[in-house]
Design a protein around this motif. Structure first.
Motif, mmCIF file in Angstrom:
data_model
loop_
_atom_site.group_PDB
_atom_site.id
_atom_site.type_symbol
_atom_site.label_atom_id
_atom_site.label_comp_id
_atom_site.label_asym_id
_atom_site.label_seq_id
_atom_site.Cartn_x
_atom_site.Cartn_y
_atom_site.Cartn_z
ATOM 1 N N LYS A 30 -8.921 13.918 7.893
ATOM 2 C CA LYS A 30 -10.390 13.510 8.063
ATOM 3 C C LYS A 30 -11.030 13.394 6.775
ATOM 4 C CE LYS A 30 -11.113 14.429 12.914
ATOM 5 N NZ LYS A 30 -11.862 15.040 14.120
ATOM 6 N N ALA A 31 -10.663 14.393 5.821
ATOM 7 C CA ALA A 31 -11.167 14.396 4.399
ATOM 8 C C ALA A 31 -10.532 13.402 3.587
ATOM 9 C CB ALA A 31 -11.272 15.880 3.966
ATOM 10 N N ALA A 32 -9.683 12.757 3.620
ATOM 11 C CA ALA A 32 -8.767 12.093 2.480
ATOM 12 C C ALA A 32 -9.768 10.839 2.057
ATOM 13 C CB ALA A 32 -7.744 11.536 3.206
ATOM 14 N N ALA A 33 -10.261 10.068 2.731
ATOM 15 C CA ALA A 33 -11.137 8.912 2.314
ATOM 16 C C ALA A 33 -12.243 9.519 1.527
ATOM 17 C CB ALA A 33 -11.357 8.165 3.323
ATOM 18 N N GLY A 34 -12.878 10.495 2.015
ATOM 19 C CA GLY A 34 -14.173 11.019 1.429
ATOM 20 C C GLY A 34 -13.608 11.689 0.002
ATOM 21 N N ARG A 35 -12.687 12.226 -0.210
ATOM 22 C CA ARG A 35 -12.294 12.920 -1.456
ATOM 23 C C ARG A 35 -11.603 11.776 -2.391
ATOM 24 N NH1 ARG A 35 -8.181 16.054 -2.204
ATOM 25 N NH2 ARG A 35 -6.746 15.406 -0.468
ATOM 26 N N GLY A 36 -11.747 10.573 -2.027
ATOM 27 C CA GLY A 36 -11.304 9.497 -2.982
ATOM 28 C C GLY A 36 -9.950 9.190 -2.740
ATOM 29 N N LEU A 37 -9.118 9.495 -2.049
ATOM 30 C CA LEU A 37 -7.872 9.036 -1.807
ATOM 31 C C LEU A 37 -7.881 7.643 -1.369
ATOM 32 C CD1 LEU A 37 -5.826 12.010 -0.148
ATOM 33 C CD2 LEU A 37 -6.375 11.756 -2.527
ATOM 34 N N LYS A 38 -6.792 6.768 -1.867
ATOM 35 C CA LYS A 38 -6.939 5.437 -1.322
ATOM 36 C C LYS A 38 -5.720 5.106 -0.457
ATOM 37 C CE LYS A 38 -10.122 4.337 -4.249
ATOM 38 N NZ LYS A 38 -11.549 4.193 -3.739
ATOM 39 N N VAL A 39 -4.423 6.042 -0.490
ATOM 40 C CA VAL A 39 -3.338 5.499 0.273
ATOM 41 C C VAL A 39 -2.868 6.921 0.639
ATOM 42 C CG1 VAL A 39 -1.167 4.544 0.363
ATOM 43 C CG2 VAL A 39 -2.976 3.572 -1.107
ATOM 44 N N ILE A 40 -2.044 7.010 1.799
ATOM 45 C CA ILE A 40 -1.468 8.184 2.138
ATOM 46 C C ILE A 40 0.082 7.926 2.309
ATOM 47 C CG2 ILE A 40 -1.170 10.152 4.048
ATOM 48 C CD1 ILE A 40 -4.052 9.949 4.429
ATOM 49 N N ILE A 41 0.977 8.679 1.782
ATOM 50 C CA ILE A 41 2.236 8.422 2.091
ATOM 51 C C ILE A 41 2.831 9.845 2.800
ATOM 52 C CG2 ILE A 41 4.533 8.421 0.999
ATOM 53 C CD1 ILE A 41 3.654 7.348 -1.564
ATOM 54 N N ALA A 42 3.358 9.559 4.059
ATOM 55 C CA ALA A 42 3.475 10.700 4.690
ATOM 56 C C ALA A 42 4.928 10.705 5.319
ATOM 57 C CB ALA A 42 2.670 10.745 6.205
ATOM 58 N N GLY A 43 5.751 11.339 4.723
ATOM 59 C CA GLY A 43 6.996 11.661 5.072
ATOM 60 C C GLY A 43 7.352 12.702 6.120
ATOM 61 N N LEU A 47 5.140 0.481 -2.932
ATOM 62 C CA LEU A 47 4.059 -0.092 -2.100
ATOM 63 C C LEU A 47 2.632 0.490 -2.449
ATOM 64 C CD1 LEU A 47 4.182 -2.296 -0.055
ATOM 65 C CD2 LEU A 47 4.724 -0.663 1.818
ATOM 66 N N ALA A 48 2.776 1.612 -2.437
ATOM 67 C CA ALA A 48 1.372 2.304 -2.813
ATOM 68 C C ALA A 48 0.848 1.718 -3.933
ATOM 69 C CB ALA A 48 1.353 3.792 -2.753
#
Ligand code: RP5
Length: 151
Positions: free
Chosen positions: A43-56, A119-120
Motif C-alpha cells: 500500500k505504501a510502495a507507490a507513495g514512497r516513489g517505487l515504480k516497479v515491484i519484483i516479487a519472487g 524487464l523492470a
C-alpha cells in the motif's frame, strides 16, 4: 521476496538492476508469515516513489498476486524453484491471476530473476533515455559474447 531462502534466486534480479544502474531495495515480505508487512509494503510502495515491484516466491506463491491486488504499480512475479515440485507450483500460482489483477510472470528460477531485472529496467527506460542506452549496451555486450561456433 517471500523468504530469505529466496535470495539465492532473487539476488540475480538485484545484480541485474545493479548492472543497469537502477536504484532498488530488497525486502523479505511473506504473504503467509508476515501478512501485515505485505499490506503495509504494497500500500505504501507507490507513495514512497517505487515504480516497479519484483516479487519472487516459491510453493504456494501468493506474494506477487497479493502485492498486485494492493498497488497499481507494475508487479513482476518470479517463481522460485521449490524442492517438492521444481517450481511448477510457484509458476502456476503466480501466473494464473484472475482477469483484472495482472502479474507479469517470468520464468522459474534464475532466468526469471534476471529477466525480471531486465524487464523492470525496460519499463523504467520508457521515461529514462540514459537507462535506455545502458540497456541497449547490455544487449550489445550479450550479443558480442555469443561465439560463432561451439569450439
Ligand atoms: C515461500 O515459501 C517463500 O517464497 C519460499 O520460496 C518458500 C519456502 O520458504 P522457507 O520455508 O524456506 O522460508 O513463502
Amino acid at each position: 521476496m517471500g523468504s530469505r531462502s529466496d535470495w539465492e534466486t532473487m539476488r540475480h534480479a538485484a545484480e541485474t538492476l545493479e548492472r543497469l544502474g537502477v536504484p532498488h531495495e530488497t525486502r523479505v515480505v511473506s504473504a503467509h508469515r508476515t501478512p501485515d508487512r505485505l499490506v503495509a509494503y504494497a500500500k505504501a510502495a507507490a507513495g514512497r516513489g517505487l515504480k516497479v515491484i519484483i516479487a519472487g516466491a516459491g510453493g504456494a506463491a501468493h506474494l506477487p498476486g497479493m502485492a498486485a491486488s494492493m498497488t497499481a504499480l507494475p508487479v513482476l512475479g518470479v517463481p522460485v524453484e521449490s524442492h517438492a515440485l521444481k517450481g511448477m507450483d510457484s509458476l502456476l500460482s503466480i501466473v494464473q491471476m484472475p482477469g483484472g489483477v495482472p502479474v507479469g510472470t517470468l520464468a522459474i528460477g534464475k532466468p526469471g530473476a534476471i529477466n525480471a531485472g531486465l524487464l523492470a529496467g525496460a519499463i523504467l527506460a520508457l521515461s529514462d533515455p540514459a537507462l535506455a542506452q545502458r540497456l541497449e549496451a547490455w544487449r550489445t555486450t550479450q550479443t558480442d559474447a555469443v561465439p560463432d561456433a561451439p569450439a
